[in-house]
Design a protein around this motif. Structure first.
Motif, PDB file in Angstrom:
ATOM      1  N   GLN A 218       0.827  -1.202   0.000  1.00 38.69           N
ATOM      2  CA  GLN A 218       0.000   0.000   0.000  1.00 38.69           C
ATOM      3  C   GLN A 218       0.868   1.261   0.000  1.00 38.69           C
ATOM      4  OE1 GLN A 218      -3.229   0.154  -0.410  1.00 38.69           O
ATOM      5  NE2 GLN A 218      -3.508  -2.098  -0.382  1.00 38.69           N
TER       6      GLN A 218
ATOM      7  N   HIS B 180      -4.395   4.785  -0.179  1.00 37.83           N
ATOM      8  CA  HIS B 180      -3.425   3.716   0.069  1.00 37.83           C
ATOM      9  C   HIS B 180      -2.775   3.852   1.439  1.00 37.83           C
ATOM     10  CE1 HIS B 180      -3.619   1.862  -3.879  1.00 37.83           C
ATOM     11  NE2 HIS B 180      -3.593   3.074  -4.437  1.00 37.83           N
TER      12      HIS B 180
ATOM     13  N   SER C  43      -9.215  -8.952  -1.014  1.00 40.47           N
ATOM     14  CA  SER C  43      -9.546  -8.631  -2.409  1.00 40.47           C
ATOM     15  C   SER C  43      -9.446  -7.130  -2.657  1.00 40.47           C
ATOM     16  CB  SER C  43     -10.949  -9.139  -2.734  1.00 40.47           C
ATOM     17  OG  SER C  43     -11.318  -8.790  -4.052  1.00 40.47           O
ATOM     18  N   ARG C  44      -9.886  -6.344  -1.697  1.00 39.91           N
ATOM     19  CA  ARG C  44      -9.814  -4.888  -1.861  1.00 39.91           C
ATOM     20  C   ARG C  44      -8.364  -4.415  -1.865  1.00 39.91           C
ATOM     21  NH1 ARG C  44     -12.897  -3.740   2.022  1.00 39.91           N
ATOM     22  NH2 ARG C  44     -11.310  -3.370   3.623  1.00 39.91           N
ATOM     23  N   GLN C  45      -7.531  -5.035  -1.041  1.00 36.83           N
ATOM     24  CA  GLN C  45      -6.142  -4.588  -0.952  1.00 36.83           C
ATOM     25  C   GLN C  45      -5.312  -5.025  -2.153  1.00 36.83           C
ATOM     26  OE1 GLN C  45      -4.966  -6.331   2.739  1.00 36.83           O
ATOM     27  NE2 GLN C  45      -6.410  -5.112   3.975  1.00 36.83           N
ATOM     28  N   THR C  46      -5.612  -6.215  -2.698  1.00 34.25           N
ATOM     29  CA  THR C  46      -4.778  -6.745  -3.781  1.00 34.25           C
ATOM     30  C   THR C  46      -5.393  -6.541  -5.162  1.00 34.25           C
ATOM     31  OG1 THR C  46      -5.829  -8.924  -3.560  1.00 34.25           O
ATOM     32  CG2 THR C  46      -3.829  -8.512  -2.266  1.00 34.25           C
ATOM     33  N   SER C  47      -6.641  -6.044  -5.215  1.00 32.34           N
ATOM     34  CA  SER C  47      -7.347  -5.841  -6.495  1.00 32.34           C
ATOM     35  C   SER C  47      -7.500  -7.154  -7.251  1.00 32.34           C
ATOM     36  CB  SER C  47      -6.613  -4.813  -7.372  1.00 32.34           C
ATOM     37  OG  SER C  47      -6.562  -3.572  -6.712  1.00 32.34           O
TER      38      SER C  47
ATOM     39  N   THR D 243      -5.904 -13.406 -11.315  1.00 35.83           N
ATOM     40  CA  THR D 243      -6.912 -12.352 -11.365  1.00 35.83           C
ATOM     41  C   THR D 243      -8.208 -12.757 -10.672  1.00 35.83           C
ATOM     42  OG1 THR D 243      -7.717 -13.188 -13.495  1.00 35.83           O
ATOM     43  CG2 THR D 243      -5.983 -11.491 -13.543  1.00 35.83           C
TER      44      THR D 243
ATOM     45  N   ALA E 145     -12.559  -6.925  -9.091  1.00 33.16           N
ATOM     46  CA  ALA E 145     -11.447  -6.010  -8.860  1.00 33.16           C
ATOM     47  C   ALA E 145     -11.855  -4.568  -9.056  1.00 33.16           C
ATOM     48  CB  ALA E 145     -10.295  -6.360  -9.811  1.00 33.16           C
ATOM     49  N   GLY E 146     -12.797  -4.302  -9.949  1.00 34.20           N
ATOM     50  CA  GLY E 146     -13.160  -2.920 -10.225  1.00 34.20           C
ATOM     51  C   GLY E 146     -14.241  -2.383  -9.346  1.00 34.20           C
TER      52      GLY E 146
END
Length: 545
Positions: A333, A354, A398-402, A441, A527-528
């Motif tokens: 981050q 971040h 998931s939010r942190q790693t996209s 992904t 991811a989006g």
């Protein structure tokens, strides 16, 4: 009476009583064997014969005074033979214990001419056929008869020979004593002599042997043996009690030493030693117990050392699976924020996002460290089940790693804390490895409770890796296998260029009815998409259940 038997409940008095009983029985047995041996000796002892002639010789000497005068004293002689009428004579005996006797049937005193002067029982009518021989015609020199008629005598020829031998002054028993053919009647005689050994007459006796019942030596001496047996028994009781008590006291004192050492060992004091220097069985037992105590102490020390090592390993795994991963995410981050500021210094809002994530990760790492220090369960599992903890963790990851992530939960049941913690840590390590190495992904996580236990599957679409080559590198895979092995589970990893799949299965010992209805529950995080809050995730779970 219970108070009387209470002392005999102890080993010391039981041994004493046993010693006394054995001593008494031994003494009585030995006495009985000795008496039985004596009885056999007496039974088999040779017969000792007695001379019947010697038994009447003193009476013959006494009667000489009544024959030495010119005229025999018939009245005195009759009185003498009447006294002999009730006499019994000993034929033989067995070692002086059992005697064969004969009862007097006839006694006669004869003068030197063979005339009967006195007899018992008294003679009746004269029977010429039974007249005893003499040197004359049974009359005195003056023509008057001074002799009684001869009584009936059995087997007259043998009686005549004995009387003739006695009147001849014979001294040999063989000629003066005869057993008649019936085997029971015996006749014997003794010469009557004056002081100058001149024969004055003869004393003749006929006797019949009395039947003697067979009497055992034991039966004849029981009244003597009974007091001695009582005295020996009392003595054996006294001596056996003293020596039994001393012996039992010696044994019980040694046993108390062993008991005291065992009690000390049971309290964990292995410095106690059972001191017994003897070489008997108890001494050897004490040596074996001391050796066993030393081995147990060494084993416990080794177990303690292993426990310390195991605890260090556990802390290492926990730090690796929690704090290290969060520090790594924090670094990512901060690196993202730094890159944003470098590309667009004016885009402070994105960089601030971040930085905020990094602060959140730092806060979580601090909480994890606190939980590790306090040896608590992972923070994410506090007041939650495994499914809820993994749901929240996967959403944040998931939010942190996209990376898009989904979770499916089926048949949720209450599970033990150890299994939940092990699976949570394995999921953390697996997701961290996906974020660092897979370039994936999408990630799918599946939790399934069934009758066999609990299964967790994590699937990604990354480029995969060589499982065999990676097995000996780093602590990640090793840590996961250690955690699953600790809860008796299995871990399988398969990987290819199409992605990697990790499957964990644990057979938990106790399950409960499902807390949620069995079905398919899916949580997707693209991811989006904007990050999901806990409230959004909960509502989505309930809507798809």
């Amino acid at each position: 009476m219970s108070w009387f038997f209470r002392p005999f409940r102890t080993l010391q008095w039981r041994l004493t009583l046993t010693y006394v009983l054995v001593t008494v029985l031994t003494v009585l047995t030995l006495e009985g064997m000795l008496l039985a041996a004596l009885d056999l000796i007496v039974v088999n002892a040779p017969q000792h014969s007695h001379s019947l002639v010697d038994q009447i010789r003193p009476i013959a000497a006494e009667s000489s005074a009544y024959l030495s005068k010119g005229s025999p004293n018939a009245a005195a002689l009759n009185l003498l033979v009447q006294q002999m009428r009730d006499s019994r004579y000993i034929l033989s005996d067995e070692a002086g214990i059992t005697a064969r006797t004969a009862n007097t049937m006839l006694v006669m005193v004869l003068d030197v001419h063979g005339n009967v002067i006195a007899s018992a029982p008294d003679s009746g009518t004269a029977d010429p056929a039974l007249k005893l021989p003499g040197t004359g015609d049974n009359t005195s020199s003056g023509g008057t008869s001074s002799a009684q008629q001869a009584p009936a005598v059995r087997d007259l020829p043998q009686s005549r020979s004995i009387i003739q031998a006695a009147l001849a002054g014979g001294m040999q028993d063989a000629s003066l004593q005869k057993l008649l053919p019936d085997g029971r009647t015996v006749v014997f005689a003794s010469p009557i002599e004056d002081f100058s050994h001149q024969v004055l007459g003869a004393l003749f006796v006929e006797a019949v042997e009395l039947p003697v019942p067979r009497v055992s030596f034991l039966n004849s001496t029981w009244f003597v043996l009974l007091p001695s047996a009582i005295l020996l028994t009392l003595g054996a009781i006294f001596v056996g009690t003293i020596f039994g008590w001393l012996t039992a006291r010696w044994l019980t004192s040694r046993l108390r030493v062993l008991t005291g050492a065992a009690n000390a060992w049971s309290r964990g004091d292995f410095g106690a030693v059972a001191r017994d220097s003897s070489n008997d069985e108890l001494g050897q037992l004490a040596q074996h117990l001391n050796s066993m105590a030393a081995e147990i102490e060494a084993l416990l020390q080794e177990r303690q050392d292993l426990a310390v090592i195991e605890e260090r390993n556990r802390l290492a795994r926990d730090l690796h699976d929690s704090v290290k991963q969060q520090v790594f995410a924090t670094a990512m981050q901060l690196a993202a924020a730094s890159n944003l500021l470098e590309r667009d210094p004016g885009d402070a809002a994105a960089a601030h996002t971040h930085v905020a994530e990094a602060q959140s990760l730092t806060s979580q790492a601090q909480q994890e460290l606190t939980a590790l220090i306090q040896e608590l369960r992972p923070v994410a599992l506090e007041d939650k089940g495994l499914a809820s903890a993994l749901e929240g963790y996967l959403t944040n990851w998931s939010r942190q790693t996209s990376i898009a992530a989904s979770i499916r939960i089926q048949g949720e049941q209450e599970t033990s804390l150890e299994i939940e913690q092990a699976l949570f840590r394995v999921a953390q390590e697996a997701l961290a490895n996906i974020a660092r190495h897979s370039h994936a992904t999408k990630v799918d996580l599946h939790l399934l409770w069934d009758r066999a236990g609990l299964a967790m599957t994590i699937q990604d679409n990354g480029h995969g890796f060589d499982v065999e080559r990676a097995a000996g590198k780093g602590t990640g895979l090793w840590s996961m296998r250690q955690r699953i092995s600790a809860v008796a589970g299995t871990l399988q990893i398969s990987s290819s260029t199409a992605g990697t799949q990790l499957e964990v299965r644990v057979s938990h010992p106790q399950t409960y009815p499902g807390l949620l209805p069995t079905g398919r529950v899916t949580v997707d995080q693209d991811a989006g998409e904007a990050p999901l809050t806990n409230e959004d995730t909960t509502s989505k779970l309930r809507s798809q259940a």
